[in-house]
Scaffold this active site. Structure first.
Site, mmCIF file in Angstrom:
data_model
loop_
_atom_site.group_PDB
_atom_site.id
_atom_site.type_symbol
_atom_site.label_atom_id
_atom_site.label_comp_id
_atom_site.label_asym_id
_atom_site.label_seq_id
_atom_site.Cartn_x
_atom_site.Cartn_y
_atom_site.Cartn_z
ATOM 1 C CD GLU A 129 -4.728 -26.706 -43.233
ATOM 2 O OE1 GLU A 129 -5.928 -26.564 -42.971
ATOM 3 O OE2 GLU A 129 -3.837 -26.811 -42.360
ATOM 4 C CE1 TYR A 161 -22.023 -1.065 -42.933
ATOM 5 C CE2 TYR A 161 -23.094 -0.182 -40.988
ATOM 6 C CZ TYR A 161 -23.040 -0.335 -42.362
ATOM 7 O OH TYR A 161 -23.994 0.227 -43.153
ATOM 8 C CB ILE A 189 -8.385 -19.574 -37.920
ATOM 9 C CG1 ILE A 189 -8.979 -20.764 -37.204
ATOM 10 C CG2 ILE A 189 -8.092 -19.907 -39.369
ATOM 11 C CD1 ILE A 189 -10.277 -21.301 -37.838
ATOM 12 C CD GLU A 190 -7.206 -21.595 -32.924
ATOM 13 O OE1 GLU A 190 -6.668 -21.478 -34.047
ATOM 14 O OE2 GLU A 190 -7.501 -22.696 -32.426
ATOM 15 C CE LYS A 225 -8.348 -23.828 -42.693
ATOM 16 N NZ LYS A 225 -7.137 -24.523 -42.235
#
Length: 119
Positions: free
Chosen positions: A21, A53, A71-72, A98
């Protein structure tokens, strides 16, 4: 309370637990919602009285460029940077999806949702 949101910011990045990955990469979608009480009068029409933003998007871009196993970890880093930039933020929610994760069956996306609420 006011909320600003980014929805569906798309990135190609190299996050993932498995070495493959981190080599081949994957597409991700990121949503960010920030709730805040303005630190002054919004009628002043001044960007410093709100959450920009565009700046939030830049933070997300920068964090998505740093490969991580989880990804946390990416989501928490995004929250930490938004809290530092906008100490008046009352709540932050980051969702990272993902797309087409490497699983044994067809899955549209996997996701993590991380929430912060000022105590």
């Amino acid at each position: 309370m006011i909320n600003i949101a980014l929805q569906g910011a798309e990135f190609f990045a190299y996050h993932g637990f498995y070495p493959e990955e981190q080599k081949i990469g994957c597409r991700f979608l990121v949503d960010v919602n920030v709730g805040f009480v303005p630190p002054g009068d919004l009628l002043e029409d001044n960007l410093s009285k709100t959450v920009d933003y565009e700046r939030v998007y830049i933070i997300v871009c920068e964090e998505m460029k740093h490969p991580r196993k989880l990804i946390e970890t990416v989501g928490q880093s995004i929250i930490d940077r938004i809290k530092k930039k906008y100490p008046f933020a009352e709540s932050i929610e980051v969702t990272i999806k993902k797309l087409t994760p490497p699983l044994s069956g067809k899955v549209a996306h996997s996701a993590v949702i991380i929430n912060y609420k000022k105590s």
